[in-house]
Motif scaffolding. Structure first.
Motif, short mmCIF file in Angstrom:
data_model
loop_
_atom_site.label_atom_id
_atom_site.label_comp_id
_atom_site.label_asym_id
_atom_site.label_seq_id
_atom_site.Cartn_x
_atom_site.Cartn_y
_atom_site.Cartn_z
N PHE A 41 0.83 -1.20 0.00
CA PHE A 41 0.00 0.00 0.00
C PHE A 41 0.87 1.25 0.00
O PHE A 41 0.61 2.21 -0.74
CB PHE A 41 -0.91 -0.01 1.23
N PHE A 42 1.92 1.28 0.84
CA PHE A 42 2.76 2.47 0.93
C PHE A 42 3.73 2.60 -0.23
O PHE A 42 4.18 3.72 -0.52
CB PHE A 42 3.53 2.47 2.26
N SER A 43 4.03 1.51 -0.91
CA SER A 43 4.98 1.59 -2.02
C SER A 43 4.33 1.94 -3.35
O SER A 43 4.99 2.50 -4.23
CB SER A 43 5.74 0.26 -2.16
N LEU A 44 3.02 1.65 -3.50
CA LEU A 44 2.36 1.94 -4.78
C LEU A 44 1.19 2.92 -4.67
O LEU A 44 1.30 4.06 -5.15
CB LEU A 44 1.92 0.62 -5.44
N PRO A 45 0.06 2.56 -4.04
CA PRO A 45 -1.07 3.49 -4.00
C PRO A 45 -0.74 4.84 -3.35
O PRO A 45 -1.18 5.89 -3.83
CB PRO A 45 -2.13 2.73 -3.20
N VAL A 46 0.02 4.82 -2.26
CA VAL A 46 0.35 6.07 -1.57
C VAL A 46 1.20 6.96 -2.46
O VAL A 46 0.95 8.18 -2.59
CB VAL A 46 1.05 5.77 -0.23
N VAL A 47 2.23 6.39 -3.07
CA VAL A 47 3.11 7.17 -3.95
C VAL A 47 2.31 7.73 -5.14
O VAL A 47 2.45 8.90 -5.50
CB VAL A 47 4.28 6.29 -4.44
N ALA A 48 1.46 6.89 -5.73
CA ALA A 48 0.66 7.35 -6.87
C ALA A 48 -0.30 8.45 -6.47
O ALA A 48 -0.46 9.45 -7.20
CB ALA A 48 -0.12 6.17 -7.47
N ALA A 49 -0.93 8.32 -5.30
CA ALA A 49 -1.89 9.34 -4.85
C ALA A 49 -1.19 10.67 -4.63
O ALA A 49 -1.70 11.73 -5.05
CB ALA A 49 -2.57 8.87 -3.57
N MET A 50 -0.02 10.66 -3.97
CA MET A 50 0.70 11.92 -3.75
C MET A 50 1.14 12.54 -5.06
O MET A 50 1.08 13.77 -5.23
CB MET A 50 1.90 11.67 -2.84
#
Length: 369
Positions: free
Chosen positions: A221-230
């Motif tokens: 979650f922190f390596s893909l969706p979070v990075v993409a959202a930011m």
């Protein structure tokens, strides 16, 4: 990596704590970047010299075992952090001097996407590369990336015109900047506005674990969706802040971000599952990207180009201080009241930053488009 090499936990934490210090204290030597600038030595030279130093500090680590030479590792990584923080100061000052105010939101969005991409490649990507080829290859790749980017700096980026010789006028200019209400309003805003999202970011990982989300899912979650959202938030929010009065748009971004943190707090208080909490966090990180790109553009607008390194680094130091106190207070809040009430309280504290966005005391660059 250090733990796999047998380095004691207390030595690892001492190192990681020490490596934060140059980024927190860089405003102390940022005046040198402003003062020692002239026709033959500019921001590009500061940045290039720092990047050469970054590579030179990393290169010996290819050949030295961290368990046998931990003292050398400690010294070289600390020196690398000083060089990296200095490069950051110089690049920000160059951007403030070279980029028109109407493009600073888009600039900060691009810088944010670059930062997130680098973190992804050399964070999780480094672990994958090390598992296949070993850590020396990772350090070699880091040095290559740092030094190859010098080609862009030296061939594609021009030094902005020198407004005046800073070594002669640094003291009087600094006194002028300190006398402006806008400087102190900017510092106050930086100290308060990020309280909600800084606490949410620090508490997100432990919160998901407490909600029984598997560690592997949390890592993904922190390596893909979070990075993409930011990244998406920055790409949208930065240029959006360029198309109107910056102060008004930063107000809107802060209110929207605080609402997403409050929504997360309410969802957790009402017994949301881990998947629902992750959905709420995606909205929070979209808001973080949006707010960061627009607010950093505001800090650039508030910065006097004659003191680009000094003043902007001071604003960034204030945001670091906000992170420090917000995480500490948020952690105490969770211990006493739980995640929901703590996050709701931190979102409310962040809204106090609106007090410092007084249009009448801010410069034209922050108000006109």
């Amino acid at each position: 990596m250090l733990r796999d090499e047998g380095v004691a936990i207390e030595r690892i934490t001492a190192l990681t704590a020490a490596l934060v210090l140059p980024w927190t204290l860089k405003f102390l030597w940022a005046p040198l970047v402003d003062a020692w600038r002239g026709p033959r030595w500019g921001f590009r030279h500061w940045a290039a010299s720092a990047q050469v130093g970054m590579g030179l500090c990393l290169l010996p680590l290819v050949f030295i075992s961290p368990s046998a030479g931990f003292g050398i590792w400690f010294f070289l990584l600390l020196a690398h952090a000083v060089c990296a923080a200095t490069q950051d100061v110089a690049i920000d000052a160059l951007a403030i001097s070279a980029v028109p105010p109407a493009e600073r939101g888009g600039l900060n969005a691009a810088m944010q996407v670059g930062m997130l991409t680098g973190r992804s490649l050399f964070g999780g990507g480094a672990i994958i590369l090390a598992s296949q080829d070993g850590w020396p290859v990772v350090f070699g790749a880091l040095v290559t990336a740092v030094w190859l980017s010098l080609l862009v700096l030296l061939t594609r980026i021009k030094e902005p015109p020198l407004v005046e010789r800073a070594t002669r006028h640094f003291g009087p200019t600094l006194r002028q900047v300190l006398a402006r209400r806008s400087t102190w309003l900017g510092i106050g805003f930086a100290l308060l506005a990020g309280a909600g999202f800084e606490a949410a970011g620090a508490l997100a990982g432990p919160m998901l674990i407490d909600l029984k989300v598997p560690a592997t899912t949390t890592g993904w979650f922190f390596s893909l969706p979070v990075v993409a959202a930011m990244a998406i938030g920055g790409i949208v929010g930065g240029p959006w802040s360029d198309r109107g009065k910056r102060v008004r748009r930063v107000r809107v971004a802060l209110i929207a971000l605080s609402l997403t943190v409050a929504g997360l707090a309410l969802a957790v208080s009402w017994g949301a599952s881990g998947s629902v909490a992750m959905g709420c966090l995606v909205l929070v990180y979209l808001g973080i990207g949006w707010f960061t790109a627009s607010s950093y553009a505001l800090f650039m607008d508030l910065t006097d180009v004659r003191l680009g390194a000094t003043q902007f680094s001071t604003f960034m130091a204030a945001t670091n201080a906000c992170e420090a106190w917000a995480v500490w207070v948020g952690g105490r809040g969770v211990a006493n009241f739980g995640y929901g009430p703590a996050l709701l309280g931190m979102a409310a504290l962040g809204l106090l930053g609106l007090i410092f966005l007084r249009s009448s005391a801010l410069p034209d660059a922050a108000l006109k488009r």
